[in-house]
Design a protein around this motif. Structure first.
Motif, PDB file in Angstrom:
ATOM      1  N   ILE A  24      34.432  41.005  38.919  1.00 10.01           N
ATOM      2  CA  ILE A  24      33.298  40.498  38.164  1.00 10.01           C
ATOM      3  C   ILE A  24      33.430  40.932  36.708  1.00 10.01           C
ATOM      4  O   ILE A  24      33.755  42.095  36.435  1.00 10.01           O
ATOM      5  CB  ILE A  24      31.979  41.051  38.747  1.00 10.01           C
ATOM      6  CG1 ILE A  24      31.881  40.716  40.239  1.00 10.01           C
ATOM      7  CG2 ILE A  24      30.781  40.518  37.985  1.00 10.01           C
ATOM      8  CD1 ILE A  24      30.807  41.486  40.971  1.00 10.01           C
ATOM      9  N   LEU A  25      33.173  40.027  35.795  1.00  6.33           N
ATOM     10  CA  LEU A  25      33.126  40.332  34.370  1.00  6.33           C
ATOM     11  C   LEU A  25      31.664  40.507  33.987  1.00  6.33           C
ATOM     12  O   LEU A  25      30.820  39.674  34.325  1.00  6.33           O
ATOM     13  CB  LEU A  25      33.762  39.199  33.559  1.00  6.33           C
ATOM     14  CG  LEU A  25      33.756  39.344  32.046  1.00  6.33           C
ATOM     15  CD1 LEU A  25      34.591  40.547  31.617  1.00  6.33           C
ATOM     16  CD2 LEU A  25      34.292  38.065  31.407  1.00  6.33           C
ATOM     17  N   LEU A  26      31.369  41.622  33.308  1.00  7.09           N
ATOM     18  CA  LEU A  26      30.002  41.945  32.886  1.00  7.09           C
ATOM     19  C   LEU A  26      29.932  42.055  31.373  1.00  7.09           C
ATOM     20  O   LEU A  26      30.885  42.511  30.737  1.00  7.09           O
ATOM     21  CB  LEU A  26      29.557  43.291  33.470  1.00  7.09           C
ATOM     22  CG  LEU A  26      29.636  43.488  34.977  1.00  7.09           C
ATOM     23  CD1 LEU A  26      29.329  44.941  35.331  1.00  7.09           C
ATOM     24  CD2 LEU A  26      28.691  42.549  35.689  1.00  7.09           C
ATOM     25  N   THR A 116      34.750  45.142  33.393  1.00  4.42           N
ATOM     26  CA  THR A 116      35.132  44.506  34.645  1.00  4.42           C
ATOM     27  C   THR A 116      34.625  45.412  35.758  1.00  4.42           C
ATOM     28  O   THR A 116      34.602  46.640  35.619  1.00  4.42           O
ATOM     29  CB  THR A 116      36.657  44.342  34.810  1.00  4.42           C
ATOM     30  OG1 THR A 116      37.280  45.611  34.738  1.00  4.42           O
ATOM     31  CG2 THR A 116      37.229  43.424  33.765  1.00  4.42           C
ATOM     32  N   LYS A 117      34.197  44.787  36.836  1.00  7.32           N
ATOM     33  CA  LYS A 117      33.721  45.537  38.005  1.00  7.32           C
ATOM     34  C   LYS A 117      34.511  45.044  39.201  1.00  7.32           C
ATOM     35  O   LYS A 117      34.506  43.861  39.522  1.00  7.32           O
ATOM     36  CB  LYS A 117      32.227  45.328  38.223  1.00  7.32           C
ATOM     37  CG  LYS A 117      31.678  46.125  39.391  1.00  7.32           C
ATOM     38  CD  LYS A 117      30.158  45.991  39.447  1.00  7.32           C
ATOM     39  CE  LYS A 117      29.579  46.846  40.547  1.00  7.32           C
ATOM     40  NZ  LYS A 117      29.665  46.205  41.849  1.00  7.32           N
ATOM     41  N   LEU A 118      35.203  45.957  39.835  1.00  7.34           N
ATOM     42  CA  LEU A 118      36.010  45.661  41.005  1.00  7.34           C
ATOM     43  C   LEU A 118      35.339  46.329  42.203  1.00  7.34           C
ATOM     44  O   LEU A 118      35.072  47.535  42.169  1.00  7.34           O
ATOM     45  CB  LEU A 118      37.419  46.217  40.812  1.00  7.34           C
ATOM     46  CG  LEU A 118      38.426  45.993  41.913  1.00  7.34           C
ATOM     47  CD1 LEU A 118      38.811  44.525  41.981  1.00  7.34           C
ATOM     48  CD2 LEU A 118      39.663  46.835  41.652  1.00  7.34           C
ATOM     49  N   THR A 119      35.028  45.543  43.232  1.00  5.36           N
ATOM     50  CA  THR A 119      34.378  46.071  44.428  1.00  5.36           C
ATOM     51  C   THR A 119      35.227  45.747  45.642  1.00  5.36           C
ATOM     52  O   THR A 119      35.708  44.622  45.787  1.00  5.36           O
ATOM     53  CB  THR A 119      32.977  45.451  44.633  1.00  5.36           C
ATOM     54  OG1 THR A 119      32.178  45.707  43.492  1.00  5.36           O
ATOM     55  CG2 THR A 119      32.294  46.019  45.873  1.00  5.36           C
ATOM     56  N   ARG A 120      35.361  46.733  46.512  1.00  8.96           N
ATOM     57  CA  ARG A 120      36.035  46.538  47.792  1.00  8.96           C
ATOM     58  C   ARG A 120      35.091  47.011  48.879  1.00  8.96           C
ATOM     59  O   ARG A 120      34.520  48.098  48.793  1.00  8.96           O
ATOM     60  CB  ARG A 120      37.333  47.338  47.839  1.00  8.96           C
ATOM     61  CG  ARG A 120      38.126  47.157  49.120  1.00  8.96           C
ATOM     62  CD  ARG A 120      39.491  47.817  49.020  1.00  8.96           C
ATOM     63  NE  ARG A 120      39.415  49.255  48.933  1.00  8.96           N
ATOM     64  CZ  ARG A 120      39.420  50.075  49.982  1.00  8.96           C
ATOM     65  NH1 ARG A 120      39.498  49.608  51.199  1.00  8.96           N
ATOM     66  NH2 ARG A 120      39.359  51.382  49.805  1.00  8.96           N
TER      67      ARG A 120
END
Length: 128
Positions: A24-26, A116-120
Motif C-alpha cells: 500500500i502507498l500512503l 509504503t506499507k507492507l503487510t503479511r
C-alpha cells in the motif's frame, strides 16, 4: 515505447499482481493512495472502495485510541521504517494477526513525501 517507460509499467504491474503481501502507498497523513491484489485478498477491500481512506481503519479501536497508526508513521519518518506485529481488522470485521513494515519515501532533498506499507498475514505457527 522506451526502456524506461516499459520498466515503469512492469514495476507497477509487479506490485499490483503480488498476492501474498498487501503493498500500500500512503501519503504523509496515512491516506491510502494505491492498493494491490494482496491487499484486497488480506484486507477484503477492493481498490475503488479503499483508496482515499486512512489506513487507521485496519487497526483495532483501542489501538486507534492509543494513536498506534500515527506513532508507526512517526517512527518510520524518524528512523526510516517501522515494524509491528499485531491484530488487524478486515473489511468484514474479522481480526487477523499481521506483520507490517512501514517505510518512509524521500524526495531528492531527503524530505519524507509518503510511505509504503507492507503487510503479511501471519499463520498460527508464526505468532509468538
Amino acid at each position: 515505447m522506451d526502456k524506461k517507460a516499459q520498466l515503469e509499467i512492469l514495476h507497477k504491474r509487479m506490485i499490483e499482481e503480488i498476492q501474498d503481501y498487501a503493498i500500500i502507498l500512503l501519503d504523509l497523513d496515512g491516506t491510502i493512495l494505491s492498493w494491490n491484489k494482496g491487499a484486497e485478498t488480506i484486507k477484503g477491500y477492493k481498490a475503488d472502495e479503499i483508496i482515499g481512506q486512512n489506513f487507521r481503519l485496519f487497526y483495532l479501536p483501542q489501538h486507534r485510541e492509543e494513536l498506534l497508526p500515527e506513532k508507526l508513521l512517526e517512527q518510520a519518518k524518524k528512523e526510516g521504517r517501522a515494524k509491528h506485529i499485531g491484530m488487524r481488522v478486515r473489511k468484514n470485521g474479522t481480526i487477523f494477526w499481521g506483520s507490517i513494515v512501514i517505510t518512509a519515501l524521500h524526495d531528492e532533498q531527503e524530505q519524507v513525501v509518503g510511505f509504503t506499507k507492507l503487510t503479511r498475514e501471519l499463520q498460527d505457527n508464526e505468532i509468538c
